[in-house]
Design a protein around this motif. Structure first.
Motif, mmCIF file in Angstrom:
data_model
loop_
_atom_site.group_PDB
_atom_site.id
_atom_site.type_symbol
_atom_site.label_atom_id
_atom_site.label_comp_id
_atom_site.label_asym_id
_atom_site.label_seq_id
_atom_site.Cartn_x
_atom_site.Cartn_y
_atom_site.Cartn_z
ATOM 1 N N THR A 118 -16.992 -48.630 -2.642
ATOM 2 C CA THR A 118 -17.605 -49.273 -1.486
ATOM 3 C C THR A 118 -18.262 -50.577 -1.936
ATOM 4 N N GLU A 119 -18.502 -51.450 -0.971
ATOM 5 C CA GLU A 119 -19.158 -52.718 -1.289
ATOM 6 C C GLU A 119 -20.535 -52.470 -1.907
ATOM 7 N N LYS A 120 -21.262 -51.507 -1.384
ATOM 8 C CA LYS A 120 -22.589 -51.184 -1.918
ATOM 9 C C LYS A 120 -22.490 -50.738 -3.378
ATOM 10 N N LYS A 160 -14.387 -59.173 -8.211
ATOM 11 C CA LYS A 160 -14.422 -58.869 -6.782
ATOM 12 C C LYS A 160 -15.778 -59.204 -6.164
ATOM 13 N N VAL A 161 -16.855 -58.802 -6.812
ATOM 14 C CA VAL A 161 -18.188 -59.078 -6.258
ATOM 15 C C VAL A 161 -18.449 -60.581 -6.221
ATOM 16 N N THR A 162 -18.068 -61.281 -7.283
ATOM 17 C CA THR A 162 -18.263 -62.735 -7.319
ATOM 18 C C THR A 162 -17.526 -63.406 -6.170
ATOM 19 N N ARG A 163 -16.275 -63.018 -5.960
ATOM 20 C CA ARG A 163 -15.488 -63.653 -4.897
ATOM 21 C C ARG A 163 -16.022 -63.268 -3.518
ATOM 22 N N ASP A 164 -16.375 -62.012 -3.323
ATOM 23 C CA ASP A 164 -16.903 -61.586 -2.021
ATOM 24 C C ASP A 164 -18.173 -62.350 -1.668
ATOM 25 N N ARG A 165 -19.016 -62.576 -2.650
ATOM 26 C CA ARG A 165 -20.243 -63.345 -2.393
ATOM 27 C C ARG A 165 -19.904 -64.773 -1.983
ATOM 28 N N MET A 166 -18.898 -65.352 -2.619
ATOM 29 C CA MET A 166 -18.478 -66.702 -2.250
ATOM 30 C C MET A 166 -17.969 -66.734 -0.812
ATOM 31 N N TYR A 222 -19.026 -68.926 2.477
ATOM 32 C CA TYR A 222 -18.097 -69.717 3.287
ATOM 33 C C TYR A 222 -18.176 -69.316 4.757
ATOM 34 N N ASP A 223 -18.479 -68.058 5.028
ATOM 35 C CA ASP A 223 -18.601 -67.592 6.402
ATOM 36 C C ASP A 223 -19.715 -68.328 7.144
ATOM 37 N N LYS A 224 -20.748 -68.709 6.418
ATOM 38 C CA LYS A 224 -21.852 -69.448 7.041
ATOM 39 C C LYS A 224 -21.412 -70.854 7.440
ATOM 40 N N ILE A 225 -20.449 -71.404 6.718
ATOM 41 C CA ILE A 225 -19.957 -72.755 6.999
ATOM 42 C C ILE A 225 -18.872 -72.738 8.066
ATOM 43 N N PHE A 226 -18.029 -71.692 8.016
ATOM 44 C CA PHE A 226 -16.911 -71.569 8.958
ATOM 45 C C PHE A 226 -16.992 -70.216 9.669
ATOM 46 N N PRO A 227 -17.971 -70.011 10.539
ATOM 47 C CA PRO A 227 -18.202 -68.676 11.107
ATOM 48 C C PRO A 227 -17.077 -68.179 12.013
ATOM 49 N N GLU A 228 -16.239 -69.081 12.528
ATOM 50 C CA GLU A 228 -15.198 -68.656 13.461
ATOM 51 C C GLU A 228 -14.140 -67.756 12.814
ATOM 52 N N TYR A 229 -14.021 -67.813 11.496
ATOM 53 C CA TYR A 229 -12.886 -67.160 10.830
ATOM 54 C C TYR A 229 -13.207 -65.759 10.291
ATOM 55 N N GLY A 230 -14.467 -65.354 10.344
ATOM 56 C CA GLY A 230 -14.830 -63.999 9.925
ATOM 57 C C GLY A 230 -14.696 -63.744 8.438
ATOM 58 N N PHE A 231 -14.928 -64.770 7.621
ATOM 59 C CA PHE A 231 -14.726 -64.628 6.182
ATOM 60 C C PHE A 231 -15.629 -63.570 5.553
#
Length: 251
Positions: free
Chosen positions: A109-111, A199-205, A209-218
Motif C-alpha cells: 500500500t502507499e502507506k 516508487k515513493v520518489t516518483r509518486d511524490r513528484m 505535479y498535480d498541484k500545477i496541473f490539477p485537471e489531469y489527476g496526477f
C-alpha cells in the motif's frame, strides 16, 4: 484480577517482544474473551514468523554474493505512464539486513511504502536516485532513458558496488558485474528496497505535479492512462510533462 477490557488495552499496547509472555499468561484464562485475545496475540506472532521466513527467502541472492562488501539493488518506477519522469533507485543495504515487509513496491500500500521508505533511508549504507525527463524519454526512447536513470542512480552512491542485482535488465556501459533477475523486486531484498525508493520518489513528484496541473489527476493516477487522465488529455491537450511519443494516438 484484570478485567477483559484492561487486558485488551494491554494487548493493544504490547510490543512484539511482549507478545509471547502475553500468550503464556492469558491463553489458559477461564474467560472466553481473554482467551480470544491470547489467540489474537498468537496469530500476530505467527504472522511475524511467516514474514521473517519470507525475508530470509528474499536474501538468497544477497547470501550468494555475500563475499562482496557492497551489493546494490537496482530498480525503476514509471516506465509505462503517459506523463512524468522515469525514476531509478539504487540501494546498498548493510550486510545481514532484514527489514521486514520489503517487497515489490506494487504489492504494498502507499502507506506501507512511505513507512518503508523512511526505514530504508535510515538503515541503508547508501541510496542513489536517478531521473530521466519526459523530453529525454521522447528523445532516446523509454528503455534507453531508463538505463540512463539507472546509471545516474549508481553514480550517486557513496560506495562503488561490487555487484549489481538488477530487476530483469542488464544496464549498458556499466563496468560493475551485473546479475539480472526476472521479477527481482519480489526475489531480492536489495532490489525490493530500490523498488520502494524509486516508487515513493516518483509518486511524490507526481503529487507535486498535480498541484500545477490539477485537471489531469496526477496525484491519483501518477501519470498512467486512467479514464480521467485520457479524457483530460483530449479536453485540455498535453502538459509539459507528457511524453509526446506515448500520446500520439490520443491527441
Amino acid at each position: 484480577m484484570k478485567s477483559t477490557s484492561e487486558i485488551k488495552r494491554i494487548l493493544q499496547a504490547a510490543t512484539i517482544e511482549e507478545l509471547p509472555e502475553f500468550v503464556k499468561e492469558y491463553s489458559e484464562d477461564e474467560r472466553d474473551g481473554v482467551r480470544k485475545l491470547a489467540e489474537t496475540a498468537a496469530r500476530r506472532l505467527a504472522a511475524l514468523e511467516r514474514e521473517r521466513q519470507r525475508i530470509e527467502a528474499l536474501r538468497v541472492y544477497e547470501e550468494r554474493y555475500g563475499a562482496c562488501d557492497y551489493i546494490c539493488g537496482i530498480d525503476e518506477a514509471g516506465r509505462g505512464p503517459l506523463a512524468g519522469p522515469v525514476v531509478a533507485g539504487a540501494v546498498i543495504l548493510p550486510r545481514g539486513c532484514r527489514i521486514l515487509y520489503i517487497n515489490d513496491s506494487k504489492q504494498l500500500t502507499e502507506k506501507k511504502r512511505e513507512e518503508l521508505y523512511d526505514v530504508i533511508m535510515e538503515q541503508a549504507l547508501s541510496c542513489g536516485v536517478g531521473y530521466a525527463s519526459p523530453e529525454r524519454i521522447d528523445e532516446i526512447n523509454i528503455l534507453q532513458a531508463t538505463y540512463e536513470a539507472m546509471r545516474e542512480a549508481i553514480g550517486k552512491l557513496a560506495y562503488r558496488p561490487d555487484v549489481l542485482l538488477n530487476d530483469a535488465v542488464t544496464i549498458p556501459r556499466i563496468s560493475i558485474p551485473q546479475v539480472p533477475i526476472i521479477k527481482g523486486d519480489a526475489k531480492s531484498i536489495s532490489i525490493g528496497a530500490a523498488s520502494i525508493i524509486a516508487k515513493v520518489t516518483r509518486d511524490r513528484m507526481m503529487r507535486e505535479y498535480d498541484k500545477i496541473f490539477p485537471e489531469y489527476g496526477f496525484a491519483g493516477n501518477k501519470g498512467y492512462g486512467s479514464a480521467g487522465h485520457m479524457e483530460a488529455l483530449r479536453r485540455y491537450g498535453p502538459t509539459p510533462i507528457h511524453r509526446r511519443s506515448f500520446i500520439t494516438n490520443i491527441v
